[in-house]
Scaffold this active site. Structure first.
Site, PDB file in Angstrom:
ATOM      1  N   HIS A  27       2.232   3.427  -9.285  1.00  0.00           N
ATOM      2  CA  HIS A  27       2.031   1.974  -9.365  1.00  0.00           C
ATOM      3  C   HIS A  27       3.220   1.307 -10.071  1.00  0.00           C
ATOM      4  O   HIS A  27       3.638   0.227  -9.699  1.00  0.00           O
ATOM      5  CB  HIS A  27       0.728   1.646 -10.088  1.00  0.00           C
ATOM      6  CG  HIS A  27      -0.489   1.999  -9.283  1.00  0.00           C
ATOM      7  ND1 HIS A  27      -0.665   1.588  -7.993  1.00  0.00           N
ATOM      8  CD2 HIS A  27      -1.587   2.743  -9.585  1.00  0.00           C
ATOM      9  CE1 HIS A  27      -1.829   2.053  -7.532  1.00  0.00           C
ATOM     10  NE2 HIS A  27      -2.408   2.758  -8.482  1.00  0.00           N
ATOM     11  N   ASP A  62       0.829  -1.212   0.000  1.00  0.00           N
ATOM     12  CA  ASP A  62       0.000   0.000   0.000  1.00  0.00           C
ATOM     13  C   ASP A  62       0.861   1.258   0.000  1.00  0.00           C
ATOM     14  O   ASP A  62       1.959   1.273   0.563  1.00  0.00           O
ATOM     15  CB  ASP A  62      -0.919  -0.020   1.242  1.00  0.00           C
ATOM     16  CG  ASP A  62      -2.103   0.916   1.084  1.00  0.00           C
ATOM     17  OD1 ASP A  62      -2.350   1.392  -0.039  1.00  0.00           O
ATOM     18  OD2 ASP A  62      -2.789   1.160   2.101  1.00  0.00           O
ATOM     19  N   LEU A  64      10.276 -21.202  -3.771  1.00  0.00           N
ATOM     20  CA  LEU A  64       9.333 -20.264  -3.141  1.00  0.00           C
ATOM     21  C   LEU A  64       7.957 -20.352  -3.797  1.00  0.00           C
ATOM     22  O   LEU A  64       7.841 -20.368  -5.018  1.00  0.00           O
ATOM     23  CB  LEU A  64       9.870 -18.827  -3.311  1.00  0.00           C
ATOM     24  CG  LEU A  64       8.933 -17.704  -2.840  1.00  0.00           C
ATOM     25  CD1 LEU A  64       8.886 -17.639  -1.318  1.00  0.00           C
ATOM     26  CD2 LEU A  64       9.388 -16.357  -3.412  1.00  0.00           C
TER      27      LEU A  64
HETATM   28  C1  IPE Z   1      -5.510  -2.808  -0.354  1.00  0.00           C
HETATM   29  O1  IPE Z   1      -5.173  -1.476  -0.439  1.00  0.00           O
HETATM   30  C2  IPE Z   1      -5.411  -3.477  -1.692  1.00  0.00           C
HETATM   31  C3  IPE Z   1      -4.075  -3.618  -2.255  1.00  0.00           C
HETATM   32  C4  IPE Z   1      -2.964  -3.218  -1.723  1.00  0.00           C
HETATM   33  C5  IPE Z   1      -4.024  -4.319  -3.500  1.00  0.00           C
HETATM   34  P1  IPE Z   1      -6.258  -0.324  -0.652  1.00  0.00           P
HETATM   35  O2  IPE Z   1      -5.496   0.940  -0.698  1.00  0.00           O
HETATM   36  O3  IPE Z   1      -7.125  -0.644  -1.805  1.00  0.00           O
HETATM   37  O4  IPE Z   1      -7.137  -0.425   0.674  1.00  0.00           O
HETATM   38  P2  IPE Z   1      -8.031   0.653   1.409  1.00  0.00           P
HETATM   39  O5  IPE Z   1      -9.036   1.144   0.415  1.00  0.00           O
HETATM   40  O6  IPE Z   1      -7.125   1.756   1.855  1.00  0.00           O
HETATM   41  O7  IPE Z   1      -8.637  -0.070   2.579  1.00  0.00           O
HETATM   42  C1  IPE Z   2      -1.648   0.205  -3.315  1.00  0.00           C
HETATM   43  O1  IPE Z   2      -1.402   1.563  -3.424  1.00  0.00           O
HETATM   44  C2  IPE Z   2      -1.752  -0.470  -4.644  1.00  0.00           C
HETATM   45  C3  IPE Z   2      -3.100  -0.928  -4.993  1.00  0.00           C
HETATM   46  C4  IPE Z   2      -4.175  -0.770  -4.291  1.00  0.00           C
HETATM   47  C5  IPE Z   2      -3.225  -1.635  -6.229  1.00  0.00           C
HETATM   48  P1  IPE Z   2      -2.567   2.620  -3.367  1.00  0.00           P
HETATM   49  O2  IPE Z   2      -2.910   3.029  -4.759  1.00  0.00           O
HETATM   50  O3  IPE Z   2      -3.721   2.138  -2.565  1.00  0.00           O
HETATM   51  O4  IPE Z   2      -1.837   3.804  -2.621  1.00  0.00           O
HETATM   52  P2  IPE Z   2      -2.493   4.889  -1.671  1.00  0.00           P
HETATM   53  O5  IPE Z   2      -3.165   4.168  -0.557  1.00  0.00           O
HETATM   54  O6  IPE Z   2      -3.468   5.663  -2.513  1.00  0.00           O
HETATM   55  O7  IPE Z   2      -1.338   5.725  -1.232  1.00  0.00           O
HETATM   56 MG    MG Z   3      -4.131   2.361  -0.579  1.00  0.00          MG
END
Ligand code: IPE
Ligand code: IPE
Ligand code: MG
Length: 248
Positions: free
Chosen positions: A43, A26, A137
């Protein structure tokens, strides 16, 4: 005595490694914002550290690494962002599959592949098939994954077996449920890492994390590298896992 594999720092006890590490990757969006870049570049940056993390887990002898790549709720993001994430899935497998296969990594996709666009579905299926017999793994990638949906699916599979007379209601125990999850055959999650300082599961591995140790580093995912991974493993090794009992 387990052979000590390079590169494992002296601060990590090779005898007490987590067998199964799960990571909620995240913070890509915040990383992009911080660096004044478009979200898609956040990303992309969040795939550039994957190789070293996966390779290190494989090298130090972790049995299973599960990565949360795309949740069932992530469809709620803009089409531009979803498209960018889908493209990264293709790019990642095109650039990494040869090396992963050479290293003996076995790839397993957790989630509903049928809900993905055709090119992504094919690439994921091919990666699974190509590496199915590998014994290194176990790299599990959660794509179009939701923990509740996974449990519902297991309940439906088991109910169908009962309805068909293939099993009794009494035979449905914890092991039977575990055997009908996407993670069938994998060890329980020992260490759950969520980067970016958020402290929630966001529908990830609800059943499998019953006794996982949770570590929440502040680093945004693109800033998470091998030293940060090792710090999380050190933190894991400082924890006392009691499973409801008393410390010995
Ligand atoms: C969880 O992160 C999903 C992934 C990392 C793939 P999100 O950023 O989508 O989760 P919320 O919305 O903050 O709970
Ligand atoms: C996690 O990064 C990746 C996915 C959910 C695919 P985010 O896109 O949720 O990053 P933040 O939470 O907005 O910083
Ligand atoms: Mg996120």
């Amino acid at each position: 005595m387990t052979a000590i594999r390079y590169p494992l720092p002296a601060s990590i006890d090779p005898e007490r490694l987590p067998q199964h590490i799960a990571i909620i990757m995240d913070g890509n969006g915040r990383w992009a914002k911080k660096n004044k870049l478009k979200i898609a570049l956040g990303h992309r940056a969040g795939t550039e550290n994957l190789r070293e993390i996966i390779r290190n887990c494989s090298d130090i002898g972790v049995k299973a690494l599960t990565l949360y790549a795309f949740s069932t709720e992530n469809w709620n993001r803009s089409k531009t962002e979803v498209d960018a994430l889908m493209q990264l899935i293709l790019d990642f497998f095109h650039s990494e599959i040869d090396e992963l296969d050479e290293k003996g990594v076995r790839i397993l996709i957790l989630g509903d592949k049928s809900g993905l666009p055709e090119p992504q579905r094919l690439v994921l299926e091919q990666a699974e098939e190509r590496t199915a017999k590998n014994t290194g793994l176990s790299l599990n990638i959660a794509v179009n994954y939701g923990g509740r949906a996974e449990i519902v699916r297991a309940a439906q599979l088991l109910a169908a077996q009962v309805a068909a007379g293939e099993r009794t209601v009494d035979s449905i125990d914890e092991a039977a449920i575990a055997d009908h999850l996407y993670t069938k055959g994998l060890p329980e999650v020992d260490l759950l890492i969520r980067t970016s300082g958020e402290m929630r599961l966001s529908n990830f591995l609800l059943y499998q994390c019953s006794y996982a140790e949770f570590v929440f580093p502040e680093d945004l995912w693109p800033d998470f590298h091998v030293p940060q991974l090792h710090a999380c493993i050190e933190e894991f090794q400082r924890r006392s896992r009691r499973y409801g009992g008393r410390e010995e």
